[in-house]
Design an enzyme around this catalytic site. Sequence first.
Site, PDB file in Angstrom:
ATOM      1  CG  HIS A   1     -37.212 -10.751  51.275  1.00 58.71           C
ATOM      2  ND1 HIS A   1     -38.499 -10.289  51.792  1.00 58.71           N
ATOM      3  CD2 HIS A   1     -37.565 -11.258  49.959  1.00 58.71           C
ATOM      4  CE1 HIS A   1     -39.435 -10.631  51.117  1.00 58.71           C
ATOM      5  NE2 HIS A   1     -38.999 -11.309  50.089  1.00 58.71           N
TER       6      HIS A   1
ATOM      7  CG  ASP B   1     -42.826  -9.832  46.159  1.00 60.95           C
ATOM      8  OD1 ASP B   1     -41.716 -10.024  46.186  1.00 60.95           O
ATOM      9  OD2 ASP B   1     -43.680 -10.460  46.652  1.00 60.95           O
ATOM     10  CG  HIS B   2     -41.362  -8.341  49.788  1.00 55.64           C
ATOM     11  ND1 HIS B   2     -42.346  -8.180  51.119  1.00 55.64           N
ATOM     12  CD2 HIS B   2     -41.577  -9.513  49.000  1.00 55.64           C
ATOM     13  CE1 HIS B   2     -42.675  -9.256  51.034  1.00 55.64           C
ATOM     14  NE2 HIS B   2     -42.510  -9.929  49.649  1.00 55.64           N
TER      15      HIS B   2
ATOM     16  CG  HIS C   1     -37.765 -15.742  51.833  1.00 58.35           C
ATOM     17  ND1 HIS C   1     -38.924 -16.676  51.479  1.00 58.35           N
ATOM     18  CD2 HIS C   1     -37.871 -14.782  50.820  1.00 58.35           C
ATOM     19  CE1 HIS C   1     -39.446 -16.151  50.435  1.00 58.35           C
ATOM     20  NE2 HIS C   1     -38.864 -15.198  50.022  1.00 58.35           N
TER      21      HIS C   1
ATOM     22  CG  HIS D   1     -46.830 -11.734  50.679  1.00 58.47           C
ATOM     23  ND1 HIS D   1     -46.484 -13.086  50.349  1.00 58.47           N
ATOM     24  CD2 HIS D   1     -45.837 -10.866  50.217  1.00 58.47           C
ATOM     25  CE1 HIS D   1     -45.452 -13.057  49.756  1.00 58.47           C
ATOM     26  NE2 HIS D   1     -45.035 -11.883  49.426  1.00 58.47           N
TER      27      HIS D   1
END
Length: 305
Positions: free
Chosen positions: A63, A67-68, A142, A267
């Site tokens: 997504h 941070d990803h 999410h 995570h």
Amino acid sequence: MSQRELVVLGTASQVPTRNRNHNGYLLRWDGEGLLFDPGEGTQRQMLHAGVSATGITRIAVTHFHGDHCLGLAGVIQRINLDRVPHPVDAYYPASGQVFFDRLRHATAYFETAELRPRPISEPGPLQAPGAPFALEAVRLSHPVDSFGYRLVEPDGRRLDPALLRAAGIAGPAVGRLQREGRVELDGRTVTLDEVSAPKPGQSFAFVMDTRLCEGVQELAAGVDLLVIEATFLDADAHLAEDHGHLTAAQAARVAAEAGVRTLVLTHFSQRYPDLEGHLAEARKHFDGEIVVAEDLARIPVPARN
């Protein structure tokens, strides 16, 4: 010799800390290298881990939270700087196309490599040309569109040296048997099944930012290696639910119910400088192998007998 391992490049959620880089996970699977969720600083972590951009064959983004994916711009430019000679497939939620495009073209650079965007609109099988496994995307829960990834190797056969000797098969005939499934020898036919045993394929699942949902169980079902977020502890379960995350206990219960062999927790929220609580909480619910991921750790995919 084949090599199948997870190289952990970062384990932090939301923001990096002194000891945890932003997310980043490279799954090395024989000649394949799948880079999952490259957060900020991924290039430098790859250098510390001793892995190169040339080893990346596919990129998978769950997504478009920073941070990803904030490391995606640098990784793409590095792939081009190093003139990676093979195509690199990039999987990501189609609803985030604008973010992918911005990251891909964040600055000026010479495009020398072939990057093949493969946006995901619906869950299901993904195109993975040349891969020795099937790759699937599963929808998660999410605040923004998020997909988990599941990799499954087809079942195969393992040659039995004793049965090969008994059948008189050696040298080039062994290769022919593997390719064609049978060989003619002294007027008789020997099939692959006669001199081999079933070899179950290995499997892997990657579950990032999500609440508990059907997709989490679907991804985890029976896999050898489950990499799953454990952002919070149960004492902060209300925060996990509010922000679309899991606790270590929830992740462990999923692994136990799904029959996972090795559970990798990652995570982690910056509120937990020490992760002993995550391990203790997970052990209450899962009696298999548990790894509390650390930056630059290497975790083998459990072998199948």
